[in-house]
Design a protein around this motif. Structure first.
Motif, PDB file in Angstrom:
ATOM      1  N   LEU A 100       0.823  -1.213   0.000  1.00 26.23           N
ATOM      2  CA  LEU A 100       0.000   0.000   0.000  1.00 26.23           C
ATOM      3  C   LEU A 100       0.853   1.257   0.000  1.00 26.23           C
ATOM      4  CD1 LEU A 100      -2.966  -0.832   2.402  1.00 26.23           C
ATOM      5  CD2 LEU A 100      -3.113  -0.204  -0.001  1.00 26.23           C
ATOM      6  N   THR A 101       2.087   1.142   0.488  1.00 22.55           N
ATOM      7  CA  THR A 101       2.985   2.289   0.499  1.00 22.55           C
ATOM      8  C   THR A 101       3.669   2.491  -0.844  1.00 22.55           C
ATOM      9  OG1 THR A 101       4.683   0.819   1.405  1.00 22.55           O
ATOM     10  CG2 THR A 101       3.443   2.158   2.969  1.00 22.55           C
ATOM     11  N   GLY A 102       3.472   1.571  -1.777  1.00 25.51           N
ATOM     12  CA  GLY A 102       4.024   1.718  -3.117  1.00 25.51           C
ATOM     13  C   GLY A 102       5.403   1.106  -3.261  1.00 25.51           C
ATOM     14  N   GLY A 103       5.836   1.003  -4.521  1.00 22.68           N
ATOM     15  CA  GLY A 103       7.175   0.533  -4.807  1.00 22.68           C
ATOM     16  C   GLY A 103       7.306  -0.944  -5.063  1.00 22.68           C
ATOM     17  N   ARG A 104       6.245  -1.717  -4.845  1.00 21.81           N
ATOM     18  CA  ARG A 104       6.335  -3.150  -5.069  1.00 21.81           C
ATOM     19  C   ARG A 104       4.963  -3.730  -5.358  1.00 21.81           C
ATOM     20  NH1 ARG A 104       8.249  -6.822  -0.252  1.00 21.81           N
ATOM     21  NH2 ARG A 104       6.011  -7.109   0.062  1.00 21.81           N
ATOM     22  N   GLY A 105       4.920  -4.682  -6.288  1.00 23.74           N
ATOM     23  CA  GLY A 105       3.663  -5.354  -6.603  1.00 23.74           C
ATOM     24  C   GLY A 105       3.811  -6.175  -7.866  1.00 23.74           C
ATOM     25  N   THR A 106       2.899  -7.115  -8.049  1.00 23.41           N
ATOM     26  CA  THR A 106       2.925  -7.962  -9.239  1.00 23.41           C
ATOM     27  C   THR A 106       1.529  -8.116  -9.800  1.00 23.41           C
ATOM     28  OG1 THR A 106       2.597 -10.058  -8.045  1.00 23.41           O
ATOM     29  CG2 THR A 106       4.869  -9.277  -8.269  1.00 23.41           C
ATOM     30  N   ILE A 107       1.441  -8.173 -11.111  1.00 20.35           N
ATOM     31  CA  ILE A 107       0.164  -8.419 -11.768  1.00 20.35           C
ATOM     32  C   ILE A 107      -0.289  -9.853 -11.497  1.00 20.35           C
ATOM     33  CG2 ILE A 107      -1.036  -8.534 -13.980  1.00 20.35           C
ATOM     34  CD1 ILE A 107      -0.384  -5.711 -13.113  1.00 20.35           C
ATOM     35  N   THR A 108       0.643 -10.787 -11.538  1.00 27.25           N
ATOM     36  CA  THR A 108       0.307 -12.187 -11.291  1.00 27.25           C
ATOM     37  C   THR A 108      -0.313 -12.369  -9.913  1.00 27.25           C
ATOM     38  OG1 THR A 108       2.165 -12.881 -12.686  1.00 27.25           O
ATOM     39  CG2 THR A 108       1.216 -14.538 -11.226  1.00 27.25           C
ATOM     40  N   GLY A 109       0.299 -11.759  -8.897  1.00 29.13           N
ATOM     41  CA  GLY A 109      -0.239 -11.872  -7.549  1.00 29.13           C
ATOM     42  C   GLY A 109      -1.627 -11.278  -7.433  1.00 29.13           C
ATOM     43  N   SER A 110      -1.856 -10.134  -8.081  1.00 27.65           N
ATOM     44  CA  SER A 110      -3.169  -9.488  -8.024  1.00 27.65           C
ATOM     45  C   SER A 110      -4.237 -10.354  -8.674  1.00 27.65           C
ATOM     46  CB  SER A 110      -3.104  -8.121  -8.709  1.00 27.65           C
ATOM     47  OG  SER A 110      -2.237  -7.247  -8.016  1.00 27.65           O
ATOM     48  N   VAL A 111      -3.908 -10.961  -9.807  1.00 28.43           N
ATOM     49  CA  VAL A 111      -4.867 -11.828 -10.495  1.00 28.43           C
ATOM     50  C   VAL A 111      -5.203 -13.043  -9.635  1.00 28.43           C
ATOM     51  CG1 VAL A 111      -5.169 -13.358 -12.476  1.00 28.43           C
ATOM     52  CG2 VAL A 111      -4.234 -11.067 -12.802  1.00 28.43           C
ATOM     53  N   LEU A 112      -4.190 -13.616  -9.006  1.00 30.51           N
ATOM     54  CA  LEU A 112      -4.441 -14.746  -8.107  1.00 30.51           C
ATOM     55  C   LEU A 112      -5.304 -14.306  -6.922  1.00 30.51           C
ATOM     56  CD1 LEU A 112      -0.946 -16.510  -8.086  1.00 30.51           C
ATOM     57  CD2 LEU A 112      -3.060 -17.338  -9.133  1.00 30.51           C
ATOM     58  N   GLY A 113      -5.092 -13.086  -6.446  1.00 28.98           N
ATOM     59  CA  GLY A 113      -5.926 -12.552  -5.375  1.00 28.98           C
ATOM     60  C   GLY A 113      -7.382 -12.470  -5.783  1.00 28.98           C
ATOM     61  N   VAL A 114      -7.643 -12.035  -7.014  1.00 27.26           N
ATOM     62  CA  VAL A 114      -9.016 -11.974  -7.526  1.00 27.26           C
ATOM     63  C   VAL A 114      -9.626 -13.368  -7.581  1.00 27.26           C
ATOM     64  CG1 VAL A 114     -10.423 -11.441  -9.551  1.00 27.26           C
ATOM     65  CG2 VAL A 114      -8.618  -9.874  -8.861  1.00 27.26           C
ATOM     66  N   LEU A 115      -8.884 -14.323  -8.105  1.00 25.02           N
ATOM     67  CA  LEU A 115      -9.399 -15.693  -8.218  1.00 25.02           C
ATOM     68  C   LEU A 115      -9.684 -16.288  -6.844  1.00 25.02           C
ATOM     69  CD1 LEU A 115      -7.113 -17.092 -11.069  1.00 25.02           C
ATOM     70  CD2 LEU A 115      -9.466 -16.270 -11.240  1.00 25.02           C
ATOM     71  N   ILE A 116      -8.833 -15.982  -5.867  1.00 24.09           N
ATOM     72  CA  ILE A 116      -9.056 -16.478  -4.506  1.00 24.09           C
ATOM     73  C   ILE A 116     -10.349 -15.906  -3.933  1.00 24.09           C
ATOM     74  CG2 ILE A 116      -8.209 -16.288  -2.131  1.00 24.09           C
ATOM     75  CD1 ILE A 116      -5.368 -16.586  -3.264  1.00 24.09           C
ATOM     76  N   PHE A 117     -10.551 -14.611  -4.108  1.00 22.39           N
ATOM     77  CA  PHE A 117     -11.761 -13.970  -3.599  1.00 22.39           C
ATOM     78  C   PHE A 117     -13.024 -14.577  -4.205  1.00 22.39           C
ATOM     79  CE2 PHE A 117     -10.550  -9.590  -1.718  1.00 22.39           C
ATOM     80  CZ  PHE A 117     -10.611 -10.141  -0.460  1.00 22.39           C
ATOM     81  N   PHE A 118     -13.043 -14.723  -5.515  1.00 24.65           N
ATOM     82  CA  PHE A 118     -14.255 -15.208  -6.168  1.00 24.65           C
ATOM     83  C   PHE A 118     -14.471 -16.699  -5.933  1.00 24.65           C
ATOM     84  CE2 PHE A 118     -14.188 -11.132  -8.151  1.00 24.65           C
ATOM     85  CZ  PHE A 118     -15.516 -10.873  -8.447  1.00 24.65           C
ATOM     86  N   THR A 119     -13.403 -17.429  -5.717  1.00 19.59           N
ATOM     87  CA  THR A 119     -13.564 -18.836  -5.359  1.00 19.59           C
ATOM     88  C   THR A 119     -14.191 -18.959  -3.975  1.00 19.59           C
ATOM     89  OG1 THR A 119     -11.619 -19.433  -6.678  1.00 19.59           O
ATOM     90  CG2 THR A 119     -12.370 -21.039  -5.061  1.00 19.59           C
ATOM     91  N   ILE A 120     -13.731 -18.136  -3.035  1.00 20.18           N
ATOM     92  CA  ILE A 120     -14.324 -18.124  -1.695  1.00 20.18           C
ATOM     93  C   ILE A 120     -15.807 -17.774  -1.768  1.00 20.18           C
ATOM     94  CG2 ILE A 120     -14.351 -16.915   0.524  1.00 20.18           C
ATOM     95  CD1 ILE A 120     -11.329 -16.612   0.281  1.00 20.18           C
TER      96      ILE A 120
END
Length: 338
Positions: A282-302
């Motif tokens: 949240l403070t910026g400087g780091r992140g991945t598209i792959t991780g975000s997509v997996l986060g979406v899939l985890i949420f919708f699977t739940i």
């Protein structure tokens, strides 16, 4: 008097070596996070397969989960770029709503498929432009600027629809949501999400735009001294977020066959949470598209598992909140040990 001669240094003597820079460990940590997220997703699929094997593992159900995740997933790709840069966008859900209702008015539908798609995209980009100008050149705090856009876009969407649902009557748009349009069993909306994800990954990891985004999020002043136009970069990022909202609005129109002022409700929560779960700071400087997509899939699977097991929506929201808190705590622990 002769001076003592020091013995020659043996080649096996240890020579102090410089400590490798911290950034070299980032790919390894990213791989660990990705594998962890894949493990969580696999565990959820196992839970769904055990609790409701016939319903959860049915092809139609899996297609439904992927289709629903595609809309929020496209928004999350844009949100990931914004958060990596050190910003935030609370208006994405409202922009999706505004773009969807503006693109489904009777006047717009007269221009057919192209008119609906173009309107959705241009409204999304236009809202992103307003956000970007206020934040980059108006020196407004992203939280305040995007919160104002959230309220304004929701209000305008309600004014356009007068609280009514706008039904889509363009056959070429509605046909994209039919099973006949599936390609090798994959819904077109999922294919669009996949393309957006691949493009987002390439832009973030293989272009100067991506490197500038990470630099601005890591240290804006250092990025400025390195010759990066920080204000212009931030403007581009909010334009990108608006473009993703426009694409998501069109996908939602295809999925629901209508435009409503309530569209995109809590998309900002889902997108931010998915990005955080995926390892974006949240403070910026780091992140991945792959991780975000997996986060979406985890949420919708739940969400899908809860729905199949007849759990109430309030329980789903509580679970999402708990997941967000856990992800932030893990981030803080990771940051303190690196």
């Amino acid at each position: 008097m002769t001076q003592p001669v020091s013995p020659p240094r043996d080649s096996t003597d240890k020579v102090p070596q410089a400590r490798p820079p911290a950034w070299r460990g980032l790919p390894a940590r990213a791989d660990v996070r990705t594998l962890s997220l894949l493990g969580v997703l696999a565990a959820l699929i196992l839970v769904g397969g055990i609790t409701k094997p016939d319903e959860f593992l049915d092809t139609r159900n899996l297609q439904l989960v992927l289709t629903q995740a595609s809309v929020v997933g496209v928004v999350t790709v844009g949100m990931t770029f914004v958060i990596i840069s050190g910003g935030i966008d609370l208006s994405v859900g409202a922009i999706v709503a505004l773009a969807s209702v503006w693109a489904t008015t009777v006047a717009t539908q007269e221009y057919g498929f192209a008119g609906i798609l173009f309107t959705a995209l241009i409204v999304g980009v236009g809202c992103g432009l307003v956000n970007g100008v206020l934040i980059a050149y108006g020196a407004m705090v992203p939280f305040i600027a995007t919160l104002a856009m959230l309220a304004s876009a929701r209000g305008l969407a309600l004014q356009i629809t007068d609280g009514k649902t706008q039904i889509v009557t363009v056959p070429s748009v509605l046909d994209l949501g039919e099973r006949d349009a599936y390609i090798l069993g994959i819904p077109p909306l999922v294919l669009v999400f996949a393309v957006v994800t691949v493009i987002g990954w390439l832009v973030l990891n293989r272009t100067t735009f991506g490197r500038r985004t990470v630099a601005v999020g890591g240290n804006p002043e250092a990025a400025r001294l390195a010759g990066i136009d920080v204000r212009r970069q931030r403007l581009y990022l909010y334009l990108l977020s608006g473009l993703c909202c426009g694409i998501a609005a069109f996908l939602l129109i295809v999925l629901s066959g209508s435009g409503q002022n309530t569209n995109g409700n809590l998309y900002e929560l889902d997108a931010i949470a998915a990005a955080i779960i995926g390892g974006t700071l949240l403070t910026g400087g780091r992140g991945t598209i792959t991780g975000s997509v997996l986060g979406v899939l985890i949420f919708f699977t739940i969400t899908n598992i809860f729905a199949l097991n007849n759990l109430q929506s309030d329980v789903q929201q509580i679970a999402k909140g708990a997941i967000i808190v856990a992800a932030v705590l893990v981030q803080r622990r990771t940051a303190s040990t690196t």
